[in-house]
Motif scaffolding. Structure first.
Motif, PDB file in Angstrom:
ATOM      1  N   PRO A 406      87.643 -12.762  74.611  1.00 46.20           N
ATOM      2  CA  PRO A 406      87.117 -12.017  75.771  1.00 46.20           C
ATOM      3  C   PRO A 406      87.341 -10.518  75.668  1.00 46.20           C
ATOM      4  CG  PRO A 406      88.270 -14.005  76.490  1.00 46.20           C
ATOM      5  CD  PRO A 406      88.542 -13.865  75.026  1.00 46.20           C
ATOM      6  N   ALA A 407      88.505 -10.130  75.194  1.00 43.12           N
ATOM      7  CA  ALA A 407      88.774  -8.699  75.049  1.00 43.12           C
ATOM      8  C   ALA A 407      87.896  -8.081  73.964  1.00 43.12           C
ATOM      9  CB  ALA A 407      90.253  -8.473  74.723  1.00 43.12           C
ATOM     10  N   LEU A 408      87.655  -8.813  72.882  1.00 45.39           N
ATOM     11  CA  LEU A 408      86.768  -8.305  71.829  1.00 45.39           C
ATOM     12  C   LEU A 408      85.352  -8.130  72.345  1.00 45.39           C
ATOM     13  CD1 LEU A 408      87.868 -10.254  68.618  1.00 45.39           C
ATOM     14  CD2 LEU A 408      88.085  -7.814  69.056  1.00 45.39           C
ATOM     15  N   LEU A 409      84.902  -9.058  73.154  1.00 45.58           N
ATOM     16  CA  LEU A 409      83.555  -8.953  73.705  1.00 45.58           C
ATOM     17  C   LEU A 409      83.444  -7.750  74.638  1.00 45.58           C
ATOM     18  CD1 LEU A 409      82.878 -12.734  74.374  1.00 45.58           C
ATOM     19  CD2 LEU A 409      81.871 -11.316  72.597  1.00 45.58           C
ATOM     20  N   ASP A 410      84.494  -7.471  75.395  1.00 45.95           N
ATOM     21  CA  ASP A 410      84.493  -6.265  76.218  1.00 45.95           C
ATOM     22  C   ASP A 410      84.443  -5.014  75.348  1.00 45.95           C
ATOM     23  OD1 ASP A 410      84.497  -7.492  78.669  1.00 45.95           O
ATOM     24  OD2 ASP A 410      86.664  -7.554  78.851  1.00 45.95           O
ATOM     25  N   ALA A 411      85.166  -5.050  74.248  1.00 43.87           N
ATOM     26  CA  ALA A 411      85.154  -3.895  73.354  1.00 43.87           C
ATOM     27  C   ALA A 411      83.775  -3.692  72.728  1.00 43.87           C
ATOM     28  CB  ALA A 411      86.211  -4.067  72.258  1.00 43.87           C
ATOM     29  N   LEU A 412      83.043  -4.784  72.518  1.00 46.33           N
ATOM     30  CA  LEU A 412      81.695  -4.658  71.965  1.00 46.33           C
ATOM     31  C   LEU A 412      80.764  -3.907  72.907  1.00 46.33           C
ATOM     32  CD1 LEU A 412      81.087  -8.197  70.422  1.00 46.33           C
ATOM     33  CD2 LEU A 412      81.418  -6.066  69.201  1.00 46.33           C
ATOM     34  N   LEU A 413      81.073  -3.908  74.201  1.00 45.67           N
ATOM     35  CA  LEU A 413      80.225  -3.254  75.186  1.00 45.67           C
ATOM     36  C   LEU A 413      80.827  -1.935  75.659  1.00 45.67           C
ATOM     37  CD1 LEU A 413      79.427  -6.500  77.179  1.00 45.67           C
ATOM     38  CD2 LEU A 413      77.881  -5.288  75.660  1.00 45.67           C
ATOM     39  N   ALA A 414      81.732  -1.368  74.883  1.00 45.27           N
ATOM     40  CA  ALA A 414      82.376  -0.114  75.267  1.00 45.27           C
ATOM     41  C   ALA A 414      81.388   1.048  75.128  1.00 45.27           C
ATOM     42  CB  ALA A 414      83.609   0.133  74.393  1.00 45.27           C
ATOM     43  N   HIS A 415      81.714   2.150  75.816  1.00 47.33           N
ATOM     44  CA  HIS A 415      80.880   3.349  75.726  1.00 47.33           C
ATOM     45  C   HIS A 415      81.100   4.082  74.407  1.00 47.33           C
ATOM     46  CE1 HIS A 415      78.758   3.788  79.546  1.00 47.33           C
ATOM     47  NE2 HIS A 415      79.798   3.208  80.118  1.00 47.33           N
ATOM     48  N   SER A 416      82.258   3.933  73.834  1.00 48.11           N
ATOM     49  CA  SER A 416      82.572   4.645  72.601  1.00 48.11           C
ATOM     50  C   SER A 416      81.916   3.969  71.406  1.00 48.11           C
ATOM     51  CB  SER A 416      84.096   4.676  72.408  1.00 48.11           C
ATOM     52  OG  SER A 416      84.420   5.146  71.133  1.00 48.11           O
ATOM     53  N   GLU A 417      81.189   4.740  70.647  1.00 47.27           N
ATOM     54  CA  GLU A 417      80.549   4.217  69.442  1.00 47.27           C
ATOM     55  C   GLU A 417      81.592   3.769  68.427  1.00 47.27           C
ATOM     56  OE1 GLU A 417      77.314   3.850  68.769  1.00 47.27           O
ATOM     57  OE2 GLU A 417      76.715   4.514  70.757  1.00 47.27           O
ATOM     58  N   THR A 418      82.681   4.519  68.335  1.00 48.58           N
ATOM     59  CA  THR A 418      83.719   4.171  67.368  1.00 48.58           C
ATOM     60  C   THR A 418      84.365   2.839  67.704  1.00 48.58           C
ATOM     61  OG1 THR A 418      84.139   6.543  67.161  1.00 48.58           O
ATOM     62  CG2 THR A 418      85.741   5.054  66.171  1.00 48.58           C
ATOM     63  N   VAL A 419      84.632   2.617  68.993  1.00 45.68           N
ATOM     64  CA  VAL A 419      85.231   1.347  69.415  1.00 45.68           C
ATOM     65  C   VAL A 419      84.278   0.190  69.143  1.00 45.68           C
ATOM     66  CG1 VAL A 419      86.051   0.037  71.407  1.00 45.68           C
ATOM     67  CG2 VAL A 419      86.706   2.424  71.134  1.00 45.68           C
ATOM     68  N   VAL A 420      83.011   0.386  69.416  1.00 46.56           N
ATOM     69  CA  VAL A 420      82.030  -0.675  69.180  1.00 46.56           C
ATOM     70  C   VAL A 420      81.969  -1.018  67.699  1.00 46.56           C
ATOM     71  CG1 VAL A 420      79.591  -1.279  69.330  1.00 46.56           C
ATOM     72  CG2 VAL A 420      80.690  -0.110  71.232  1.00 46.56           C
ATOM     73  N   GLU A 421      81.955   0.019  66.856  1.00 47.34           N
ATOM     74  CA  GLU A 421      81.910  -0.231  65.410  1.00 47.34           C
ATOM     75  C   GLU A 421      83.136  -1.013  64.949  1.00 47.34           C
ATOM     76  OE1 GLU A 421      79.693   0.313  63.162  1.00 47.34           O
ATOM     77  OE2 GLU A 421      78.211   1.454  64.290  1.00 47.34           O
TER      78      GLU A 421
END
Length: 924
Positions: A406-421
């Motif tokens: 669940p936390a990884l999926l939230d990170a996939l939808l983050a505003h930061s491009e670096t975090v998403v990558e």
């Protein structure tokens, strides 16, 4: 000498005199008396002298008497020379009691007296250390400056005595008192305590380091004191302790780590930075002892990586690197095994700490976005830790996957491009583990469910899927998602996801390779060149042909894998067919709407499809319109799509596109043969065949593209009638959900087919017409079409029959009749004989198509062409001259339909009124 005459009357008067000099003279007399008695070893009389001073003067209500008693008690101690423990136990308690006297001068004389007593007694004085320490601790914050000076002298003397006689000092009994006193906030008292800690630590024979875990919390609290001197003194003391820890490493690291973790979240930056430095040093010195504390340590370290202070961020990164640089665990030593579950829970909490505010929350979205941006460094390091754990303990991480996903999926939808990558990299790494590809993608799909999931899908879901395609391979992602959505019970969610995936398929650069493979699915191969010459255009043609051959081999399998999922959305399925250049099949899908219910959602999807035809993906299709002779099936499909559209912007856009075809190319279509019919045997066995299923593909073990099949799948191997029947069944289920019959829609497609009866066949080559019973599937389970048997495509309409007692017809509300629901829909059933009604209470099927034909004709749709089918519109077989059609176009469409090009078409075709059109009114 009698006992009453040991001290003369004058001496006794002078003890309580108001003048200090008189009291001082009396003290000297007492000292000489005690010294004389001590030399004669007359301890009994010495004791009587001391008792008289205590009883009559030390606790007197007169301050001068108390002052004189203190001077005399000190003088008596001096007279003893070397006081014994018995003497001290008699003299010291009344002096200590005076430390709490209300008169400041009495307190000052008490400090002076105790100083003289300690100076004479030295080591025996240590037995009163705890009581003396308490007294000094109280007076070190006294309001009288003289008292403070006196306490300072006494404090220094006691420290010297302890340093000189460490063996007599009871450290174990003193440390609990010191630990409790460290909680005070008064600056003088804090400085007093720090000075004692420094002194005790400097004594070689005193091991204060053993008791450091009890004192560390209080010392750390002093680092945030407003007084800079206290902060510096406390920090200096701690650094001395750290040096000793490096030298001996004989401390309880685990218990101290608990205090440090708590102080690492302090609002004071200096305290926080010092705590993290110590944690870093502890990790490097005692990794084994701190294994149980790693989750807590990691939590504070990750949180401080996003701190505004640059110094704290730097030391936090160093601590995080120290944690990551641990040597691989020895499987034979249990103490080195990390608690993977607890660490993943910590990582998950850190990832969720920067999560955007959920929909419906009262929190300010701007504040949530700012927090997400601020915590970006911490989230990146948390994702780095997931990679570390996957390399170190993959099996344990996979067991705890529900904790971190669940936390990884939230990170996939983050505003930061670096975090998403970074999150995508972790996501791909987990998916590459054996047996995790499908579950991981399933969790991703689950994230897009519900109202909140729909918002996430609109905001960043497409970007996530695109980047997953870049990490794992577009073919692997799309085929797996298609297989999952094909079995999705929530039809509305499935349709929404299919539309999103279809848009990604048609527009995203990450899936360009997948588009290229699909483009070669049904496309005919170019002719083999006769020669091959290097570095010539012919060589380029050969290379392009080899690429098309490869795409022609891979495209049909991909088309078959995506088809049952794309059938949830008619617009998506049509775009898939057009992309694969399966124009005949696209036309057949459109023809299904002769009897399928066509609601607003379908029209919206068709509108979107028309808009997508102008995208770069369909450039090849628009250029094929310049060659209508070679791509006549494309014209049929686009004209059929045009007839489904209402008079809207999409209708006008497609109409203008079709008008732009070169008229001279259309004139060259006169000599073409009709479309070759398909196997008539398809109608013989389709009624009993189950719905078509895509060929099973095993889930790839890694994120790479799925393994190729043992042999290429040709377009001719696909059972297109069965695939068309799959589309019809799905559209029926969607319509049942739309009209509120969810229970019936929950049935399987085979059950719906059995309840509805055989579908009317619209497939080319079928011997059935719209009203006749017929099915669309081929030989079930084989994936191969039935045996070919040519039929007459232009055969006339046969008698209308409906099997199974009328099941499978549509009621006057456009709903399908299911077995078991006739009682519910009986009031809406069509009463008259003949073909069933369609789309409303006042329209029969003949009236509908007739009205549709007349509407299109009157609207001036660009249906003029080289055959009467172009003028007749959507399957009309009514007679009429081309001049009448041209006149209708002019009167209804105006200049748009009556241009020179239309006149040219009429001139070319006015002598062909007797030509036999195809069964759909469109001559190929």
């Amino acid at each position: 000498m009698p006992d009453d005459e040991l001290l003369s009357a004058s001496v006794l008067r002078q003890i309580g005199h108001a003048q200090y000099d008189k009291r001082k003279i009396a003290a000297l007399e007492v000292e000489q008396t005690v010294k004389r008695l001590s030399k004669s070893h007359d301890d009994a009389r010495v004791q009587k002298v001391v008792d008289k001073l205590i009883a009559e003067y030390a606790f007197s209500p007169q301050a001068n008497h108390r002052k004189g008693a203190l001077l005399c008690l000190a003088a008596a101690t001096v007279g003893l020379g070397t006081p014994t423990e018995a003497h001290l136990r008699q003299i010291v308690p009344p002096v200590l009691a005076s430390f709490t006297d209300q008169d400041g001068r009495v307190r000052y004389y008490a400090c002076e007296a105790l100083y003289n007593i300690a100076k004479v007694a030295r080591e025996p004085f240590i037995i009163f250390f705890n009581e003396v320490f308490d007294a000094m601790f109280r007076l070190c914050a006294d309001a009288e400056a003289n008292v403070l000076n006196a306490v300072q002298f006494l404090d220094n003397l006691v420290k010297d005595i302890i340093a000189a006689s460490p063996a007599s000092f009871n450290m174990a009994g003193f440390v609990p008192k010191l630990r409790d006193y460290l909680r005070v906030a008064h600056p003088n008292k804090r400085m007093f305590l720090v000075s004692w800690i420094t002194v005790l630590d400097s004594v070689p024979d005193l091991d204060l380091l053993v008791y450091l875990p009890q004192l560390l919390d209080g010392l750390m609290a002093m680092l945030s004191d407003p007084n800079r001197e206290i902060r510096v003194a406390a920090h200096k003391a701690m650094m001395e302790f750290l040096i000793e820890i490096h030298a001996t490493q004989n401390v309880d690291f685990a218990s101290m780590a608990v205090s440090l973790v708590d102080k690492a979240t302090s609002p004071d930056e200096f305290t926080r930075m010092t705590a993290i430095k110590w944690l870093k040093e502890f990790v490097e010195m005692a990794a084994v002892q701190l294994v149980g504390q790693y989750p807590a340590i990691l939590g504070v370290v990750l949180a401080n990586i996003s701190h505004p202070s640059r110094e704290i961020v730097e030391v936090s990164r160093q601590a995080n690197d120290a944690l990551l640089n641990l040597a691989p665990a020895d499987p034979n030593q249990e103490s080195l095994q990390l608690d993977t579950g607890a660490i993943l829970a910590t990582i998950s909490a850190e990832l969720l700490r920067g999560t955007l505010t959920p929909a419906g929350s009262d929190a300010d979205p701007q504040v949530a976005v700012a927090m997400a941006v601020q915590t970006e460094p911490s989230r990146l390091e948390a994702l780095r830790w997931v990679h570390f754990l996957l390399d170190r303990a993959q099996t344990k991480v996979l067991v705890q996957l529900p904790t971190i996903l669940p936390a990884l999926l939230d990170a996939l939808l983050a505003h930061s491009e670096t975090v998403v990558e970074a999150a995508l990299g972790v996501f791909a790494a987990i998916a590459s583990c054996p047996g995790q590809f499908r579950p991981v993608l399933g969790e991703l799909l689950g994230r897009f469910r519900g109202d909140t999931g729909a918002l996430l899908l609109q905001r960043g879901g497409a970007l996530v899927i695109r980047r997953l395609c870049g990490f794992m391979g577009a073919e692997a992602v799309f085929t797996e998602l298609a297989g999952t959505l094909h079995e999705e019970p929530d039809l509305t969610f499935a349709a929404t996801m299919v539309q999103a995936l279809n848009l990604i398929l048609l527009t995203s650069p990450e899936v360009r390779g997948l588009r290229e493979k699909l483009r070669g699915a049904a496309a005919p191969l170019p002719a083999q060149p006769s020669t091959r010459v290097a570095a010539t255009p012919e060589a380029c043609v050969v290379s392009g042909r080899e690429l098309q051959q490869k795409q022609h081999q891979q495209g049909p399998a991909l088309f078959a894998a995506l088809y049952p999922c794309w059938a949830h959305s008619s617009g998506a399925l049509l775009s898939l067919c057009l992309l694969a250049q399966a124009y005949d099949h696209a036309y057949e899908v459109i023809q299904c709407y002769r009897w399928l219910p066509m609601g607003t959602e379908v029209l919206v999807q068709m509108d979107r499809l028309v808009q997508l035809l102008d995208t770069p993906t369909f450039t090849f299709l628009r250029l094929q319109l310049l060659q209508p002779r070679q791509h006549a099936a494309l014209l049929r499909a686009l004209y059929a799509l045009l007839q489904l559209l209402p008079q809207s912007n999409a209708f006008r856009l497609l109409s203008m596109r079709l008008q732009a075809m070169p008229w001279h190319a259309l004139m060259q279509m006169d000599g073409l043969e009709p479309f070759p019919p398909l196997a008539a045997a398809a109608d013989a066995h389709a009624a009993s065949a189950p719905c078509w299923e895509p060929p099973h593909k095993p889930t790839p073990p890694t994120g790479a593209a799925p393994e190729e099949q043992s042999g290429p799948v040709c377009w001719e191997d696909l059972d297109l009638p069965a695939m068309l029947r799959c589309f019809c069944a799905k559209q029926q289920r969607h319509y049942l959900v739309e009209v509120g019959l969810e229970e019936q829609a929950a049935l399987t497609e085979d059950s719906i087919h059995a309840a509805l009866g055989p579908f009317p066949s619209v497939y080319p080559g079928s011997s059935h017409t719209l009203e006749q019973a017929g099915a669309l599937t081929g030989d079930a389970g084989t994936g191969l079409p039935p045996a070919a048997a040519p039929t007459n495509r232009g055969s006339s309409t046969q008698a209308s029959t409906v099997s199974d007692g009328g099941e499978g017809v549509l009621d006057n509300a456009g709903r399908s009749w299911l077995s078991g629901t006739e009682q519910q829909l009986q009031q809406q059933q069509q009463q008259q004989q003949g073909p069933p009604a369609f789309g409303g209470d006042s329209f029969s099927s003949e009236a509908f198509w007739a009205s549709g034909h007349s509407t299109v004709t009157e609207a001036g749709a660009p249906l003029g062409g080289t055959s009467e089918g172009l003028a007749q519109g959507n399957g009309s077989s009514t007679g009429g001259t081309q001049e009448e059609g041209a006149h209708a176009e002019k009167t209804a469409g105006g200049a748009e339909a009556g241009g020179p090009e239309t006149g040219m078409r009429v001139a070319q075709t006015k002598d062909r009124d007797s030509a036999a059109p195809g069964d759909d009114g469109f001559a190929a």
